[in-house]
Design an enzyme around this catalytic site. Sequence first.
Site, PDB file in Angstrom:
ATOM      1  N   THR A 210      46.873  38.690  36.705  1.00 27.94           N
ATOM      2  CA  THR A 210      47.300  38.778  37.903  1.00 27.94           C
ATOM      3  C   THR A 210      45.683  38.585  38.921  1.00 27.94           C
ATOM      4  O   THR A 210      44.922  37.946  38.110  1.00 27.94           O
ATOM      5  CB  THR A 210      47.097  40.711  37.084  1.00 27.94           C
ATOM      6  OG1 THR A 210      48.520  41.309  36.937  1.00 27.94           O
ATOM      7  CG2 THR A 210      46.258  41.826  38.039  1.00 27.94           C
ATOM      8  N   ARG A 238      60.617  47.858  35.447  1.00 32.20           N
ATOM      9  CA  ARG A 238      59.401  47.818  34.902  1.00 32.20           C
ATOM     10  C   ARG A 238      58.693  48.222  36.386  1.00 32.20           C
ATOM     11  O   ARG A 238      58.492  47.743  36.848  1.00 32.20           O
ATOM     12  CB  ARG A 238      59.278  46.961  34.212  1.00 32.20           C
ATOM     13  CG  ARG A 238      57.820  47.551  32.907  1.00 32.20           C
ATOM     14  CD  ARG A 238      57.052  46.602  33.749  1.00 32.20           C
ATOM     15  NE  ARG A 238      55.537  46.478  32.801  1.00 32.20           N
ATOM     16  CZ  ARG A 238      54.301  46.246  33.460  1.00 32.20           C
ATOM     17  NH1 ARG A 238      53.971  45.106  34.374  1.00 32.20           N
ATOM     18  NH2 ARG A 238      52.808  45.818  32.499  1.00 32.20           N
ATOM     19  N   VAL A 239      57.532  49.242  36.107  1.00 32.76           N
ATOM     20  CA  VAL A 239      56.448  49.291  36.860  1.00 32.76           C
ATOM     21  C   VAL A 239      54.935  49.322  36.002  1.00 32.76           C
ATOM     22  O   VAL A 239      54.765  49.685  35.096  1.00 32.76           O
ATOM     23  CB  VAL A 239      55.901  50.518  37.539  1.00 32.76           C
ATOM     24  CG1 VAL A 239      55.138  50.563  38.950  1.00 32.76           C
ATOM     25  CG2 VAL A 239      57.187  50.672  38.378  1.00 32.76           C
ATOM     26  N   GLY A 240      54.252  48.253  36.533  1.00 32.78           N
ATOM     27  CA  GLY A 240      53.228  48.269  35.621  1.00 32.78           C
ATOM     28  C   GLY A 240      51.468  48.998  36.617  1.00 32.78           C
ATOM     29  O   GLY A 240      51.744  49.917  37.173  1.00 32.78           O
ATOM     30  N   ASP A 241      50.733  48.599  35.685  1.00 35.18           N
ATOM     31  CA  ASP A 241      49.546  49.993  36.215  1.00 35.18           C
ATOM     32  C   ASP A 241      48.530  49.637  37.919  1.00 35.18           C
ATOM     33  O   ASP A 241      48.383  50.311  38.664  1.00 35.18           O
ATOM     34  CB  ASP A 241      48.215  49.370  34.929  1.00 35.18           C
ATOM     35  CG  ASP A 241      47.553  47.304  35.598  1.00 35.18           C
ATOM     36  OD1 ASP A 241      48.400  47.039  34.841  1.00 35.18           O
ATOM     37  OD2 ASP A 241      46.656  47.533  36.041  1.00 35.18           O
ATOM     38  N   THR A 260      43.017  44.194  35.021  1.00 33.45           N
ATOM     39  CA  THR A 260      43.853  43.429  34.581  1.00 33.45           C
ATOM     40  C   THR A 260      44.034  42.794  32.653  1.00 33.45           C
ATOM     41  O   THR A 260      43.031  43.720  32.173  1.00 33.45           O
ATOM     42  CB  THR A 260      43.255  42.085  34.404  1.00 33.45           C
ATOM     43  OG1 THR A 260      44.877  41.028  34.168  1.00 33.45           O
ATOM     44  CG2 THR A 260      42.550  41.518  34.400  1.00 33.45           C
ATOM     45  N   GLY A 261      45.343  42.630  32.660  1.00 35.01           N
ATOM     46  CA  GLY A 261      45.450  43.095  31.435  1.00 35.01           C
ATOM     47  C   GLY A 261      47.255  43.684  30.488  1.00 35.01           C
ATOM     48  O   GLY A 261      48.113  43.189  31.584  1.00 35.01           O
ATOM     49  N   GLY A 263      49.367  46.307  31.059  1.00 38.59           N
ATOM     50  CA  GLY A 263      49.692  47.733  32.666  1.00 38.59           C
ATOM     51  C   GLY A 263      49.608  48.968  31.993  1.00 38.59           C
ATOM     52  O   GLY A 263      49.349  49.459  31.955  1.00 38.59           O
TER      53      GLY A 263
HETATM   54  N1  ASP Z   1      48.420  44.594  34.956  1.00 35.67           N
HETATM   55  C1  ASP Z   1      49.367  43.392  34.626  1.00 35.67           C
HETATM   56  C2  ASP Z   1      51.021  44.102  34.566  1.00 35.67           C
HETATM   57  O1  ASP Z   1      50.456  45.200  33.512  1.00 35.67           O
HETATM   58  C3  ASP Z   1      49.600  42.378  34.841  1.00 35.67           C
HETATM   59  C4  ASP Z   1      48.496  41.178  34.545  1.00 35.67           C
HETATM   60  O2  ASP Z   1      47.143  42.068  34.931  1.00 35.67           O
HETATM   61  O3  ASP Z   1      48.949  40.440  34.205  1.00 35.67           O
HETATM   62  O4  ASP Z   1      51.706  44.324  35.477  1.00 35.67           O
END
Ligand code: ASP
Length: 341
Positions: A210, A238-241, A260-261, A263
Amino acid sequence: MRTLTTIFTYSFVLLLVACQPTEQSNNTNPETKEWSIALHGGAGAVSKDMPEERQQAYMESLEEALTIGAEILENGGSALDAIEKTVNYLEDNELYNAGKGAVFTSEGTNELDAAIMDGSNLNAGAVTGVTTVKNPISLARKVMTESRHVFFAAEGAETFADQVDVERVDPEYFYTESRYRSLQRALEREKQESSNLLETPEEKAWKYGTVGAVAKDKDGNLAAATSTGGMTNKKFGRVGDVPIIGSGTYANDQVAVSATGWGEKIMLSVSAHTLAAHYKYEGNDLKASMNYLVNEVLNPGDAGFIAVDKYGVFSMRTNTGSMFRAAIDSEGNKDVGIWED
Ligand code: ASP
């Protein structure tokens, strides 16, 4: 007589309170940097054996992205413009899991998420599941400024994109061979539980990729932006953070944060807002708030964050081992790096 004395005492106390500065103002604190910007290109566990050439490509692109944002701020531009243009650059660079370099869903599509927040008025815009918008962060900004709403999903986000001025692309634009191979391997690993198909160092590094930027401008305004393809092999819808305000992206008049990380973990601890709340109620110490989030709220391997506060102090931390990152302020304090120190 007692009433009169009480009224007098109250008035005196009120006068005293009114004469106190309520908060250190941005422009009077001598420590305050005129402007400041930090960006990330994803947290992960990049091996230190990453080929020199590749390392250089990352470092150069981080520097370039930083220069774009820093120039805007130095010339008096807004934090919002600086972070949007910085993120646009990263979205267009296929090294990163956002825009052009977005990872694939389990169905072999690319579904992009983004959010932006203006700390000066607590307004925000977000999109999820976008498939034809070249720069999702720019669409998110338009959601913030050109709609009555905050968050559009999938077809709704595409319909909104039809109505505003954003660059559109064929979904094929987001195809990159390396990301597609990562999906194939992820599907294979999922099929055979006993598979010996371990993640390659490249896949590990790219697992999260991200991009995000946070900034404080010369007017003292803060803003945050995050854009992503999500996680390789993410399932249907799927929806992330990232597009969830307060989880992956948050800004107010004290601090701006981008995550980032993993989610799901970031979301469950409402991470970006948790940092902002800690900062506000625990003494305006960005380093301490970042420490709290990275070491006490989240577990090792979960996530990384960048933040800038109202004094223009920046902080970039991860508990995953590495995070592509860069930051600079008006006084020339600068940090560009990949691995956790
Ligand atoms: N946080 C992002 C997600 O889970 C992934 C990422 O940070 O690369 O969608």
